[in-house]
Design a protein around this motif. Structure first.
Motif, mmCIF file in Angstrom:
data_model
loop_
_atom_site.group_PDB
_atom_site.id
_atom_site.type_symbol
_atom_site.label_atom_id
_atom_site.label_comp_id
_atom_site.label_asym_id
_atom_site.label_seq_id
_atom_site.Cartn_x
_atom_site.Cartn_y
_atom_site.Cartn_z
ATOM 1 N N THR A 22 -4.384 -2.270 -2.878
ATOM 2 C CA THR A 22 -5.534 -2.408 -1.260
ATOM 3 C C THR A 22 -5.528 -0.916 -0.977
ATOM 4 N N GLY A 23 -5.311 -0.410 -1.539
ATOM 5 C CA GLY A 23 -5.729 1.250 -1.133
ATOM 6 C C GLY A 23 -6.909 1.379 -1.784
ATOM 7 N N CYS A 24 -7.587 1.026 -2.610
ATOM 8 C CA CYS A 24 -9.073 1.873 -2.818
ATOM 9 C C CYS A 24 -10.219 1.482 -2.980
ATOM 10 N N SER A 25 -10.555 1.245 -1.516
ATOM 11 C CA SER A 25 -11.715 0.836 -0.823
ATOM 12 C C SER A 25 -12.275 2.336 -0.621
ATOM 13 N N LYS A 26 -13.527 2.693 -0.912
ATOM 14 C CA LYS A 26 -14.405 3.455 -0.420
ATOM 15 C C LYS A 26 -13.355 4.852 -1.284
ATOM 16 N N GLU A 28 -11.044 6.715 -1.589
ATOM 17 C CA GLU A 28 -10.198 7.762 -0.886
ATOM 18 C C GLU A 28 -8.808 6.992 -0.985
ATOM 19 N N GLY A 36 -3.311 1.043 4.234
ATOM 20 C CA GLY A 36 -4.393 0.854 3.473
ATOM 21 C C GLY A 36 -4.958 0.133 3.527
ATOM 22 N N PRO A 38 -7.632 -2.330 6.229
ATOM 23 C CA PRO A 38 -9.002 -2.597 6.584
ATOM 24 C C PRO A 38 -8.930 -1.565 8.132
#
Lengths: 195, 202
Positions: A22-26, A28, A36, A38
């Motif tokens: 879930t924390g893979c966006s953008k 970082e 994580g 949005p």
């Protein structure tokens, strides 16, 4: 259900178990314990509240009313926060709360409330577990708190108590320096752009 | 309703117009209720309060119970839901996460897929994890090019993350407010960016 759909379902379950996904966006990666999710209005509401609390505290501190400066900050750290404000809260919430607790500890220590100050530092350290400036700053404040306590005990004639507090202060400052050095080393090895 | 059709509406008779005006005034600024009328209303409402329910009342209560349990509809059930939503609104984060998931999965998602989302999606984290797993792993396998498009949409969303990287020097005493200001500003930009991404404005 076809074999491909079974495979897809299995992959869903695997993905659900892997919270890091879930924390893979953008691009970082989230630090340990980061929710994580949005960035949403609830997080912004908390940050806005924190901002207001610190500005109010500034005004009181400038006027020399340290006890009044404590009040809005205490309400912030004891009030509602996304994720409950504990270890499972979003990283920003934990970090702002840890920084606020460091400030509270400093203020309370100046007011002679040494036990309360020490508790605030401990609470902050529970929130800022990663090796960051937030954690280093908390150890620095712990050093200041013990240093002030040492002076007070010394003035009261409690030499042994004063010496113990001085030692704790030195240990805390050393720990703070070690953390700051590690943060600097990491930043030098892998610089991150500040927004 | 078009402008033409509203122009065709007939004017109210004078008495009805006055009645409507009185009703609107009373709704906007209610006056004192006449004590005698009040007593009469109470008496009418409490007429034999211990009497057994009539067949009509029993049927009505069953219909209301069914509607509250999701079977059929009832005006009082709608009112009850509205009151419940007003008194205890669902968590904003969860709604946001579901909206994000819906956006990421696309509006033409099939009923079967929606069931899957709802089953896993009552917890916000789970919903987002499902959305992420869908567009990163499964959808590309099933839909080919669509997965790439969805992954690109999700890439645009800024997530909650540590602010440690924003600070390149050790914290100075007395600068907490400046740090909090900076964090709030950065995340307000992220939120604005997420809104644009969800609206499809990029």
């Amino acid at each position: 259900m076809t074999a491909r759909r079974w495979l897809a379902s299995a992959l869903v379950l695997l993905a659900l178990l892997g919270a890091g996904l879930t924390g893979c966006s953008k691009g970082e990666r989230s630090p340990e314990g980061d929710a994580g999710l949005p960035v949403d209005p609830v997080l912004l509401a908390y940050l806005s509240r924190a901002k207001s609390a610190h500005h109010i505290a500034d005004r009181h501190e400038e006027a020399g009313a340290l006890d009044k400066a404590v009040e809005p900050l205490q309400r912030l750290v004891d009030g509602p926060a996304p994720g409950g404000g504990g270890a499972s809260a979003p990283a920003e919430v934990r970090e702002v709360m840890a920084d606020t607790l460091a400030r509270l500890a400093d203020l309370k220590s100046q007011l002679g409330q040494h036990d309360a100050a020490a508790k605030d530092v401990e609470r902050g350290l529970e929130l800022a577990r990663e090796t960051t400036y937030f954690r280093g700053h908390l150890f620095e404040v712990r050093g200041l708190v013990d240093e002030r306590l040492a002076k007070e005990l010394d003035a009261k004639g409690d030499k042994a108590g004063a010496e113990a507090a001085k030692k704790r202060a030195l240990d805390a400052f050393e720990k703070s320096m070690a953390i700051q050095a590690e943060v600097i080393e990491r930043a030098t090895a892998k610089p991150e752009a500040a927004p | 309703m078009t402008r033409d059709s509203s122009d065709d509406l007939a004017l109210l008779p004078e008495e009805q117009e006055e009645e409507l005006a009185r009703a609107l005034r009373a709704a906007f600024a209610p006056g004192q209720l006449d004590p005698a009328v009040n007593e009469a209303l109470i008496a009418a409402a409490l007429e034999d309060p211990l009497a057994p329910p009539s067949d009509e009342e029993i049927a009505e209560s069953e219909r209301l119970r069914d509607a509250l349990e999701g079977r059929g509809s009832h005006a009082s059930a709608d009112l009850a839901r509205a009151l419940r939503a007003a008194a205890a609104p669902p968590a904003l984060r969860e709604l946001d996460a579901e909206r994000v998931a819906e956006r990421v999965l696309g509006k033409r998602v099939s009923r079967r897929r929606k069931v899957l989302i709802v089953a896993f999606g009552t917890v916000a984290t789970t919903t987002v994890a499902l959305a992420a797993s869908w567009f990163l792993v499964i959808s590309p396998a099933l839909d080919g090019g669509r997965g790439t498009e969805l992954a690109a949409q999700a890439e645009a969303l800024a997530v909650s993350r540590s602010t440690a990287g924003m600070f390149s020097e050790k914290f100075e005493p007395g600068a907490t407010t400046a740090r909090v200001d900076r964090i709030a500003l950065a995340r307000s930009r992220d939120l604005r960016s997420n809104r644009y991404a969800l609206w499809g404005v990029r």
